[in-house]
Design an enzyme around this catalytic site. Structure first.
Site, PDB file in Angstrom:
ATOM      1  N   LYS A  39      20.368 -40.266   4.834  1.00 31.49           N
ATOM      2  CA  LYS A  39      20.318 -38.817   4.649  1.00 31.49           C
ATOM      3  C   LYS A  39      19.338 -38.178   5.644  1.00 31.49           C
ATOM      4  O   LYS A  39      18.638 -38.876   6.371  1.00 31.49           O
ATOM      5  CB  LYS A  39      19.936 -38.488   3.203  1.00 31.49           C
ATOM      6  CG  LYS A  39      20.962 -38.981   2.161  1.00 31.49           C
ATOM      7  CD  LYS A  39      22.335 -38.409   2.375  1.00 31.49           C
ATOM      8  CE  LYS A  39      23.305 -38.561   1.222  1.00 31.49           C
ATOM      9  NZ  LYS A  39      23.581 -39.852   0.647  1.00 31.49           N
TER      10      LYS A  39
HETATM   11  C1  LIG Z   1      24.380 -40.077  -0.742  1.00 28.18           C
HETATM   12  C2  LIG Z   1      25.170 -39.293  -1.686  1.00 28.18           C
HETATM   13  C3  LIG Z   1      24.991 -39.392  -3.062  1.00 28.18           C
HETATM   14  C4  LIG Z   1      24.149 -40.423  -3.741  1.00 28.18           C
HETATM   15  O1  LIG Z   1      22.851 -40.514  -3.364  1.00 28.18           O
HETATM   16  P1  LIG Z   1      22.091 -41.935  -3.487  1.00 28.18           P
HETATM   17  O2  LIG Z   1      20.679 -41.544  -3.291  1.00 28.18           O
HETATM   18  O3  LIG Z   1      22.639 -42.798  -2.404  1.00 28.18           O
HETATM   19  O4  LIG Z   1      22.350 -42.480  -4.826  1.00 28.18           O
HETATM   20  C5  LIG Z   1      25.729 -38.556  -3.894  1.00 28.18           C
HETATM   21  N1  LIG Z   1      26.605 -37.701  -3.398  1.00 28.18           N
HETATM   22  C6  LIG Z   1      26.821 -37.569  -2.075  1.00 28.18           C
HETATM   23  C7  LIG Z   1      27.810 -36.560  -1.599  1.00 28.18           C
HETATM   24  C8  LIG Z   1      26.144 -38.389  -1.173  1.00 28.18           C
HETATM   25  O5  LIG Z   1      26.399 -38.303   0.126  1.00 28.18           O
END
Ligand SMILES: *Cc1c(COP(=O)(O)O)cnc(C)c1O
Length: 423
Positions: free
Chosen positions: A197
């Site tokens: 992210k």
């Molecule tokens: C990355 C992501 C998540 C989940 O986040 P994590 O921290 O990996 O559990 C949920 N929704 C979307 C759209 C994502 O890209």
């Protein structure tokens, strides 16, 4: 059509990633602080500080640091009171982590088709879904690739039906819609600090709310639901979802760099846009009047007339190279051949085998019958007709290497490779 023998494309010595962590040094200091003060658990200054800073950034009253964005979404689904067999209207073209928590609680996602303007949930299809599912009371909406969706229109429709919004801002931390941060629109909101992210804790996520009562519930549920008693007393089901103070140290070190990362990602998006402008392609769109994306991933989509034939089955893909045309598979292969990482668009949830029994709603209404006819045919895109908006974008689009450590020279070489695909 990409012909590697015609071009002298040197491979990158070090792989250019889709989106990898970018550290700045202060992360290590805050982690070391946790170690030296022995706050090596799920309590400590790093956690307190990132919760405060995130509230400040988002403009919400309370934030609860959790082990993952998925955990934050799960807690949101619990708070929304989702019950077994309850129909939950959900984004369709998204990462499955948006949807999984609904299913953890036994809810049944009904998928809402995508629109072309921002590649997010289509409010027109959502309106249709409320006609087909008048009892729906919860909507889960994601902002894809860091681009805010049409959240005003979605919110209006939800308000009309008294529906709760769970906002998945996992990919869009720092993006704004009409000046307000994503993650501040829903009744219950989640962001993620997953490793790829825009900023990361290596893992982690946060639950965001303006309700003290809700924030306190999440603090309790996420630490095994202990009651206020001298011993371990439990009245509710608990979870071990709290963030570690060590991980919070990484997030604390990253938070001051969010705006810098967004600026770098924006420059990458602009460079692709400029470098590809005379090709029959366009970049992932956004509403420049209403929103400012965080540009997490740069994506492109090929005009229908410039697509060579590409057919995707459940696990494999075939395409026929053609002069002057290309397709996402060819471009991804070409990019990979110089040691850079792209990725297909999220395959829509209504096409995933795990969700083949779930409802799917397009602007026209129930989209399931058409989809199932295709699935039993086994091939998607065989006749070149778009099934629905989500599958059309999946068929013609792809995510480009968007790492903020990629140099301009590296990006230019990737652009040259993409251009060669259309020769
Ligand atoms: C990355 C992501 C998540 C989940 O986040 P994590 O921290 O990996 O559990 C949920 N929704 C979307 C759209 C994502 O890209």
């Amino acid at each position: 059509m990409f012909n590697p023998t015609n071009h002298e494309f040197e491979k990158f010595e070090n792989k250019v990633w889709l989106s990898s962590p970018t550290m700045h040094g202060s992360e290590l200091e805050y982690m070391t602080d946790a170690y030296q003060t022995n706050w090596m658990s799920t309590v400590g200054a790093n956690i307190n500080e990132i919760e405060r800073l995130t509230c400040e950034k988002i403009g919400c009253k309370y934030a609860v640091a959790l082990s993952a964005g998925t955990a934050a979404l799960h807690m949101a689904v619990k708070l929304a009171g989702v019950k077994p067999s309850q129909k939950i209207l959900s984004s369709d073209m998204t990462f499955d982590a948006t949807i999984n928590p609904v299913v953890y609680e036994g809810g049944e996602p009904v998928f809402i088709d995508t629109e072309y303007d921002t590649w997010n949930m289509d409010p027109v299809a959502l309106k249709k879904a409320f006609e087909l599912y008048p009892d729906a009371k919860v909507v889960v909406v994601a902002h894809l690739y860091g681009t805010p969706g049409k959240i005003d229109e979605i919110k209006k429709i939800c308000d009309l039906h008294g529906a709760t919004i769970i906002e998945d801002a996992a990919e869009s931390f720092g993006a704004t819609y009409k000046g307000k941060q994503t993650g501040a629109f829903g009744n219950y909101n989640a962001i993620s600090f997953n490793g790829n992210k825009i900023i990361t804790g290596s893992a982690g996520g946060m639950f965001l709310t303006d309700s003290l009562e809700d924030a306190n519930k999440i603090r309790k549920w996420s630490t095994q639901s202990r009651e206020n008693a001298p011993w371990y007393q439990h009245e509710e089901l608990g979870y071990n979802y709290r963030m570690s103070n060590v991980i919070a140290g990484v997030v604390r070190g990253q938070l001051p760099y969010l705006d810098e990362h967004i600026a770098q990602k924006k420059a990458i998006y602009e460079r692709y846009k400029e470098g590809l402008k005379d090709l029959p392609v366009s970049m992932n769109p956004f509403d420049a009047e209403k929103s400012v994306p965080n540009y997490w991933l740069s994506c492109m989509i090929i005009n229908p007339e410039a697509m060579c034939k590409q057919v995707r089955g459940e696990q494999e893909v075939l395409y026929t190279p053609e002069a002057g045309k290309s397709c996402p598979t060819e471009i991804l292969d070409a990019i990979a051949s110089i040691n850079a990482e792209g990725r297909p668009i999220w395959k829509p949830m209504h096409m995933q085998p795990i969700y083949r029994m779930n409802g799917f709603v397009t602007r026209e209404g129930d989209g399931r019958a058409k989809t199932n006819a295709y699935i039993s045919g086994g091939l998607v895109g065989a006749d070149g007709n778009p099934l629905d908006v989500g599958m059309d974008i999946f068929h013609r689009g792809l995510c480009l290497p968007s790492d903020n450590k990629m140099t301009a020279e590296q990006q230019d070489r990737i652009i040259e490779v993409i251009r060669a695909c259309f020769e």
